[in-house]
Design a protein around this motif. Structure first.
Motif, PDB file in Angstrom:
ATOM      1  N   UNK A  81       0.826  -1.209   0.000  1.00 20.89           N
ATOM      2  CA  UNK A  81       0.000   0.000   0.000  1.00 20.89           C
ATOM      3  C   UNK A  81       0.861   1.260   0.000  1.00 20.89           C
ATOM      4  N   UNK A  82       1.994   1.225   0.692  1.00 29.27           N
ATOM      5  CA  UNK A  82       2.856   2.401   0.758  1.00 29.27           C
ATOM      6  C   UNK A  82       3.373   2.812  -0.614  1.00 29.27           C
ATOM      7  N   UNK A  83       3.489   1.840  -1.534  1.00 29.51           N
ATOM      8  CA  UNK A  83       3.980   2.155  -2.872  1.00 29.51           C
ATOM      9  C   UNK A  83       2.936   2.857  -3.725  1.00 29.51           C
ATOM     10  N   UNK A  84       1.668   2.794  -3.316  1.00 31.24           N
ATOM     11  CA  UNK A  84       0.623   3.522  -4.042  1.00 31.24           C
ATOM     12  C   UNK A  84       0.931   5.014  -4.014  1.00 31.24           C
ATOM     13  N   UNK A 116     -12.922   0.166  -0.668  1.00 32.28           N
ATOM     14  CA  UNK A 116     -11.557   0.047  -0.197  1.00 32.28           C
ATOM     15  C   UNK A 116     -10.698   1.065  -0.916  1.00 32.28           C
ATOM     16  N   UNK A 117      -9.576   1.417  -0.339  1.00 35.68           N
ATOM     17  CA  UNK A 117      -8.802   2.546  -0.824  1.00 35.68           C
ATOM     18  C   UNK A 117      -8.130   2.289  -2.164  1.00 35.68           C
ATOM     19  N   UNK A 118      -7.768   3.381  -2.795  1.00 36.68           N
ATOM     20  CA  UNK A 118      -7.053   3.337  -4.059  1.00 36.68           C
ATOM     21  C   UNK A 118      -6.979   4.752  -4.602  1.00 36.68           C
ATOM     22  N   UNK A 119      -6.246   4.949  -5.679  1.00 36.35           N
ATOM     23  CA  UNK A 119      -6.081   6.278  -6.256  1.00 36.35           C
ATOM     24  C   UNK A 119      -6.427   6.217  -7.737  1.00 36.35           C
ATOM     25  N   UNK A 146      -2.833  -1.243  -4.359  1.00 37.01           N
ATOM     26  CA  UNK A 146      -2.028  -2.375  -3.907  1.00 37.01           C
ATOM     27  C   UNK A 146      -2.710  -3.653  -4.379  1.00 37.01           C
ATOM     28  N   UNK A 147      -2.006  -4.752  -4.296  1.00 36.82           N
ATOM     29  CA  UNK A 147      -2.561  -6.008  -4.798  1.00 36.82           C
ATOM     30  C   UNK A 147      -3.782  -6.439  -3.985  1.00 36.82           C
ATOM     31  N   UNK A 148      -3.822  -6.089  -2.692  1.00 38.25           N
ATOM     32  CA  UNK A 148      -5.000  -6.411  -1.881  1.00 38.25           C
ATOM     33  C   UNK A 148      -6.149  -5.463  -2.192  1.00 38.25           C
ATOM     34  N   UNK A 149      -5.845  -4.193  -2.432  1.00 39.17           N
ATOM     35  CA  UNK A 149      -6.887  -3.256  -2.849  1.00 39.17           C
ATOM     36  C   UNK A 149      -7.493  -3.703  -4.181  1.00 39.17           C
ATOM     37  N   UNK A 150      -6.639  -4.204  -5.046  1.00 41.43           N
ATOM     38  CA  UNK A 150      -7.105  -4.688  -6.350  1.00 41.43           C
ATOM     39  C   UNK A 150      -8.026  -5.894  -6.174  1.00 41.43           C
ATOM     40  N   UNK A 179     -13.121  -5.135   4.833  1.00 40.50           N
ATOM     41  CA  UNK A 179     -12.288  -3.980   4.483  1.00 40.50           C
ATOM     42  C   UNK A 179     -11.241  -3.745   5.557  1.00 40.50           C
ATOM     43  N   UNK A 180     -11.642  -3.870   6.827  1.00 40.63           N
ATOM     44  CA  UNK A 180     -10.694  -3.693   7.928  1.00 40.63           C
ATOM     45  C   UNK A 180      -9.610  -4.755   7.923  1.00 40.63           C
ATOM     46  N   UNK A 181      -9.997  -5.994   7.645  1.00 42.97           N
ATOM     47  CA  UNK A 181      -9.016  -7.077   7.601  1.00 42.97           C
ATOM     48  C   UNK A 181      -7.997  -6.859   6.490  1.00 42.97           C
ATOM     49  N   UNK A 182      -8.486  -6.404   5.330  1.00 44.48           N
ATOM     50  CA  UNK A 182      -7.570  -6.169   4.220  1.00 44.48           C
ATOM     51  C   UNK A 182      -6.625  -5.007   4.518  1.00 44.48           C
ATOM     52  N   UNK A 183      -7.139  -3.965   5.167  1.00 42.74           N
ATOM     53  CA  UNK A 183      -6.273  -2.853   5.553  1.00 42.74           C
ATOM     54  C   UNK A 183      -5.195  -3.340   6.519  1.00 42.74           C
ATOM     55  N   UNK A 184      -5.597  -4.172   7.480  1.00 44.57           N
ATOM     56  CA  UNK A 184      -4.624  -4.711   8.427  1.00 44.57           C
ATOM     57  C   UNK A 184      -3.602  -5.589   7.714  1.00 44.57           C
ATOM     58  N   UNK A 185      -4.070  -6.385   6.759  1.00 46.25           N
ATOM     59  CA  UNK A 185      -3.146  -7.252   6.020  1.00 46.25           C
ATOM     60  C   UNK A 185      -2.149  -6.410   5.224  1.00 46.25           C
ATOM     61  N   UNK A 186      -2.628  -5.337   4.579  1.00 43.83           N
ATOM     62  CA  UNK A 186      -1.733  -4.440   3.848  1.00 43.83           C
ATOM     63  C   UNK A 186      -0.670  -3.859   4.786  1.00 43.83           C
TER      64      UNK A 186
END
Length: 365
Positions: A81-84, A116-119, A146-150, A179-186
Motif C-alpha cells: 500500500x505504501x507504494x501507491x 476500499x482505498x485506491x487512487x 495495492x494487490x490487496x486493494x485490487x 475492508x478492515x481485515x484487508x487494511x490490516x493485512x496491507x
C-alpha cells in the motif's frame, strides 16, 4: 448527441490505442526509473459497448468525447500500500493532473466507508508530457492500487455493489469487517517488508560482530556469498578447475537453496558455517577438483563456477560422511537433475568422496 460521441469514438480508436500503449510504456519506465518493484502495469481502451452504456446511464453529462476521461486507462498494481503513494507522487511530479476528475480514496477516512482505498488520477497530456507529447490534448486515467486493494475492487465489482445503499443490511457488517481485515493485512505486509529490509541492512555488522547468533537463511546466505570464507573458498575451487568464478551469476533462488542445503546437513548458524569451511578447506577444494570434472555436462554450460560452489561441496562431503544423510536429497535441493540422472550424480559424488578419503589416509600414513 450520443450517436455523434460514439462516431467520434470509432474515428479515434486507433489514436486511443496508441495512447494506451505509449502510456503503459511510459508509466512502466517511470516506475522502473524510480527503482520501484511492483506487480504489474496494464492498459485498456474502453470498449464501445461500455461507452454506450455510460452515455445512456448519464444522459446530458458529456458534451464532447473529451469529457469522458477514462476512454484510455492504465492500471498500476503495487505489492504494498505504501507504494501507491510513491507512484502517485511520480505522476504528480511528471504530469499535469486533472484534479477535478481525480479521486484519492486513501484520503476518505469515514470509519464506515463503503469500499476500499485506491487512487484514480486523470492525466492531462501536454506538449511537454514525457514520452507522450504526440498525444497532447488527450487524457488518460491511471488507477493505482495495492494487490490487496485490487483484489477487493475486483470482488466488489463482481458482486455488483456500487455504493453503500446498494448493500443488503444483512451483509454490510461483513463488508466493513473485510475492508478492515484487508487494511490490516496491507499494513502487516508493509511491516514485513520493512523488517526484511532492516534485517538485510544490519547483516554485515551482525555477521562481523556475532556470527554464531546469525541464523542461516536466504538473506544471510546472499550476504555470505560475497565475503570470506565462502567467497575465498569459491575462488580456490574455481582456480583448481582453471575456470572463472561467476560472481554475477543471475540466480535469485540460489541463496535459498543453499540455506536449505545447510540446514539439511545440520549447519544452522553463520558462525558454524564459517568454522566448518575453514576446518575443511583443503578437503572441499580437493573434493570439488575431483568431482566437477566428472560432471562437466552439469556445470560447464554456465562457463565457470557459480557462487556458493564451496558450500555445495562441503554439504556433499558431509552427506557422504553421515549415513543418515542422503546425497540424493542434496541433488534434489540443488535442482541438478536434467543433464544427468540423480543416480549418475550420486555415483560420481561417492567416487570422488572415496578418493578424497583415500588421499587423506595416504597423507596420514
Amino acid at each position: 448527441m450520443n450517436g455523434q460521441l460514439l462516431q467520434a469514438y470509432e474515428d479515434g480508436c486507433e489514436t486511443f490505442e496508441g495512447l494506451r500503449d505509449a502510456a503503459v510504456a511510459h508509466v512502466t519506465r517511470l516506475i522502473a526509473g524510480a527503482g520501484l518493484n511492483i506487480h504489474h502495469v496494464t492498459g485498456r481502451v474502453k470498449k464501445r459497448a461500455s461507452l454506450e452504456d455510460k452515455l445512456r446511464r448519464k444522459p446530458g453529462r458529456y458534451g464532447s468525447l473529451a469529457d469522458v476521461t477514462d476512454l484510455v486507462a492504465v492500471r498500476v498494481i503495487t505489492y504494498f500500500e505504501s507504494d501507491v503513494s510513491v507512484v502517485s507522487r511520480l505522476l504528480e511530479e511528471h504530469h499535469v493532473i486533472d484534479w477535478e476528475n481525480s479521486i484519492d480514496k486513501s484520503k476518505m477516512h469515514d470509519p464506515d466507508r463503503f469500499g476500499y482505498m485506491g487512487v484514480h488520477y486523470v492525466v492531462q497530456v501536454t506538449p511537454d508530457s514525457p514520452d507522450l507529447s504526440g498525444f497532447a490534448g488527450l487524457k488518460f486515467e491511471v488507477q493505482i492500487r495495492s494487490i490487496l486493494q485490487h483484489a477487493w475492487a475486483e470482488i466488489e465489482h463482481d458482486l455488483g455493489y456500487k455504493n453503500r445503499e446498494a448493500i443488503p443490511r444483512e451483509v454490510q457488517r461483513r463488508f466493513y469487517r473485510l475492508a478492515g481485515l484487508l487494511e490490516m493485512a496491507d499494513e502487516e505486509f508493509m511491516t514485513l517488508h520493512r523488517l526484511s529490509q532492516e534485517y538485510a541492512a544490519t547483516l554485515p555488522t551482525r555477521v562481523e560482530d556475532a556470527p554464531d547468533a546469525v541464523f542461516i537463511d536466504a538473506p544471510s546466505m546472499k550476504h555470505l556469498l560475497g565475503v570470506a570464507p565462502v567467497r575465498d573458498l569459491d575462488q580456490q575451487v574455481a582456480a583448481a578447475l582453471n575456470v572463472l568464478l561467476l560472481t554475477d551469476w543471475p540466480d535469485p533462488e540460489r541463496p535459498q537453496r543453499l540455506a536449505s542445503l545447510l540446514h539439511y546437513v545440520g549447519v544452522h548458524s553463520v558462525g558454524a558455517l564459517q568454522k566448518e569451511l575453514r576446518r575443511h578447506e583443503g578437503e572441499v577444494v580437493r573434493f570439488a577438483s575431483l568431482l566437477l570434472p566428472r560432471l562437466r555436462e552439469a556445470w560447464t554450460p554456465a562457463g565457470g563456477a557459480r557462487p556458493g560452489t564451496s558450500v555445495v561441496h562441503y554439504a556433499l562431503l558431509r552427506a557422504c560422511a553421515n549415513p543418515l544423510l542422503d546425497p540424493h536429497e542434496i541433488v534434489s535441493m540443488l535442482d541438478l537433475r536434467g543433464v544427468l540422472s540423480g543416480d549418475q550424480l550420486v555415483a560420481a559424488v561417492r567416487e570422488a568422496y572415496t578418493q578424497v578419503m583415500a588421499d587423506g589416509s595416504a597423507r596420514v600414513g
